[in-house]
Write an enzyme that holds these catalytic residues in place. Structure first.
Site, PDB file in Angstrom:
ATOM      1  N   SER A 215      12.350 -13.526  -3.399  1.00 54.41           N
ATOM      2  CA  SER A 215      13.533 -12.996  -2.716  1.00 54.41           C
ATOM      3  C   SER A 215      14.547 -14.095  -2.412  1.00 54.41           C
ATOM      4  CB  SER A 215      13.117 -12.336  -1.402  1.00 54.41           C
ATOM      5  OG  SER A 215      12.344 -11.197  -1.634  1.00 54.41           O
TER       6      SER A 215
ATOM      7  N   HIS B 202      16.048  -9.041  -6.266  1.00 54.59           N
ATOM      8  CA  HIS B 202      15.134  -9.220  -7.406  1.00 54.59           C
ATOM      9  C   HIS B 202      15.828  -8.609  -8.622  1.00 54.59           C
ATOM     10  CE1 HIS B 202      11.377 -10.464  -5.212  1.00 54.59           C
ATOM     11  NE2 HIS B 202      12.185 -10.095  -4.218  1.00 54.59           N
TER      12      HIS B 202
ATOM     13  N   HIS C  59       6.071  -5.976  -6.236  1.00 56.75           N
ATOM     14  CA  HIS C  59       5.229  -6.160  -5.055  1.00 56.75           C
ATOM     15  C   HIS C  59       4.252  -4.991  -4.935  1.00 56.75           C
ATOM     16  CE1 HIS C  59       9.139  -8.095  -4.268  1.00 56.75           C
ATOM     17  NE2 HIS C  59       8.450  -9.010  -3.634  1.00 56.75           N
TER      18      HIS C  59
ATOM     19  N   TYR D  80       3.647  -3.242  -2.425  1.00 57.40           N
ATOM     20  CA  TYR D  80       4.184  -2.127  -1.620  1.00 57.40           C
ATOM     21  C   TYR D  80       5.149  -1.240  -2.398  1.00 57.40           C
ATOM     22  CZ  TYR D  80       8.209  -5.278  -1.018  1.00 57.40           C
ATOM     23  OH  TYR D  80       9.259  -6.112  -1.256  1.00 57.40           O
ATOM     24  N   GLU D  81       5.556  -1.659  -3.597  1.00 58.37           N
ATOM     25  CA  GLU D  81       6.456  -0.814  -4.393  1.00 58.37           C
ATOM     26  C   GLU D  81       5.695   0.330  -5.072  1.00 58.37           C
ATOM     27  OE1 GLU D  81       9.851  -3.124  -6.357  1.00 58.37           O
ATOM     28  OE2 GLU D  81       8.395  -4.691  -5.875  1.00 58.37           O
TER      29      GLU D  81
ATOM     30  N   ALA E 198       9.719 -16.061  -0.763  1.00 58.88           N
ATOM     31  CA  ALA E 198      10.273 -16.228   0.576  1.00 58.88           C
ATOM     32  C   ALA E 198       9.192 -15.796   1.557  1.00 58.88           C
ATOM     33  CB  ALA E 198      11.515 -15.358   0.735  1.00 58.88           C
TER      34      ALA E 198
ATOM     35  N   MET F  61       4.471 -11.047   1.248  1.00 60.36           N
ATOM     36  CA  MET F  61       4.007  -9.788   0.637  1.00 60.36           C
ATOM     37  C   MET F  61       3.882  -9.889  -0.887  1.00 60.36           C
ATOM     38  SD  MET F  61       6.515  -7.301   2.825  1.00 60.36           S
ATOM     39  CE  MET F  61       6.890  -7.695   4.542  1.00 60.36           C
ATOM     40  N   SER F  62       3.576 -11.084  -1.382  1.00 60.34           N
ATOM     41  CA  SER F  62       3.497 -11.243  -2.840  1.00 60.34           C
ATOM     42  C   SER F  62       2.476 -12.333  -3.176  1.00 60.34           C
ATOM     43  CB  SER F  62       4.886 -11.584  -3.397  1.00 60.34           C
ATOM     44  OG  SER F  62       5.369 -12.800  -2.863  1.00 60.34           O
TER      45      SER F  62
ATOM     46  N   ASN G  16      11.744 -17.694   7.995  1.00 60.36           N
ATOM     47  CA  ASN G  16      11.675 -17.325   9.418  1.00 60.36           C
ATOM     48  C   ASN G  16      10.331 -17.753   9.993  1.00 60.36           C
ATOM     49  OD1 ASN G  16      10.905 -14.844   7.569  1.00 60.36           O
ATOM     50  ND2 ASN G  16       9.664 -14.692   9.424  1.00 60.36           N
TER      51      ASN G  16
ATOM     52  N   HIS H 299      15.087  -7.669   5.657  1.00 59.53           N
ATOM     53  CA  HIS H 299      15.203  -8.244   4.307  1.00 59.53           C
ATOM     54  C   HIS H 299      16.526  -9.009   4.168  1.00 59.53           C
ATOM     55  CE1 HIS H 299      14.128  -8.913   0.210  1.00 59.53           C
ATOM     56  NE2 HIS H 299      15.136  -8.221  -0.278  1.00 59.53           N
TER      57      HIS H 299
END
Ligand code: R1P
Length: 274
Positions: free
Chosen positions: A31, A62, A84, A86-87, A114, A212-213, A236, A248
């Site tokens: 990201s 992306h 990802h 979650y997709e 990220a 998340m990846s 962050n 995001h």
């Protein structure tokens, strides 16, 4: 249950699009980190929708494009964006793409992302070279029939994040004059960000960064014998450790903070392995 032949199909498309080209390093740009691909020379770009099994992106930041060419003198294949878990395509979301890189002759997978930091002393704008991971996603990409054409049923993840490559990254950061932390990546399914209580748990179990990846592609890459290098750009402090409201948009904006060091680190790495 059948085995996927997508990697052979994709490898043929890629060889046709850029004949006599053997990429040595396959990049996955996370990201807000796609700008690196703009520096690729003699570039040929292929949209993921032309490459069966490559994850057409549903996430802003992306691009969904594979860029082939040379970076710092090294032939590279660069995914501008990833899929990802979650997709909705499960833990195998990156497996066909990784196996395509193996068929093309790549030596390294260089995964970037990220991420949130679990360490208050490693704030936004920092880069962290991953040295291990803890998988809290549901399962792994290798569940199901084993594809013996790529690797064995049971395999080790010892030193999954290549120690020699990490030493090269440290040498580059040293020369460039910025700090490069090392740490353990905790994978989280998403798409919601983690709770403060989950973050406290991740600190206790030994995590340094969370995202998340990364893990689906790293496990697929080690299965087929690619060397893995992975770098997180910290966008962050994780939930409960800072005041920033996570979103995001915040991720994409904060990825800019490490942009120059990120590019210098990768170009320096490529120069050293050239
Ligand atoms: C959250 O803003 C998104 O950014 C990160 C997280 O994993 C999540 O998808 O993306 P990359 O890991 O693809 O960099």
């Amino acid at each position: 249950m059948t085995l996927s032949n997508n990697p052979w199909y994709c490898a043929d498309i890629i060889r046709t699009a850029k004949p006599d080209f053997t990429p040595r390093v396959a990049f996955i740009l996370g990201s807000g980190l796609g700008a690196l691909a703009d520096q690729i020379e003699d570039a040929v770009a292929i949209s993921y929708d032309k490459l069966p099994g490559f994850p057409v992106s549903t996430v802003h930041g992306h691009a969904g494009e594979l860029v082939l060419g040379h970076l710092a003198g090294v032939p590279v294949a660069c995914m501008k964006g990833r899929g990802h878990f979650y997709e909705g395509r499960g833990m195998t979301v990156m497996t066909d793409a990784i196996r395509t890189f193996k068929l093309l002759g790549c030596e390294f997978l260089f995964s970037t992302n990220a991420a949130g930091s679990l360490r208050p002393d490693v704030g936004p704008g920092s880069l962290v070279a991953l040295n291990d991971h803890i998988n809290t996603m549901p399962g792994t990409p290798l569940v199901g029939l084993n594809d013996e054409r790529f690797g064995e049923r049971f395999f080790s993840l010892a030193n999954a994040y290549d120690p020699e490559a990490r030493a090269i990254l440290q040498a580059v950061a040293n020369e460039e004059g910025f700090a490069l932390s090392e740490g353990v990546f905790v994978s989280y399914p998403g798409p919601n960000f983690e709770t403060a209580a989950e973050i406290r748990m991740m600190q206790i179990i030994g995590g340094d960064v969370v995202g998340m990846s990364v893990v689906p592609e790293v496990i697929s890459a080690r299965h087929c014998g690619l060397k893995v290098v992975a770098v997180s750009a910290i966008t962050n402090l994780a939930e409960g450790l800072g005041d920033v409201k996570l979103s995001h948009e915040q991720t994409l904006a904060a990825a800019e903070l490490s942009r120059q060091n990120f590019i210098d680190l990768i170009r320096g790495f490529l120069r050293k392995i050239a």
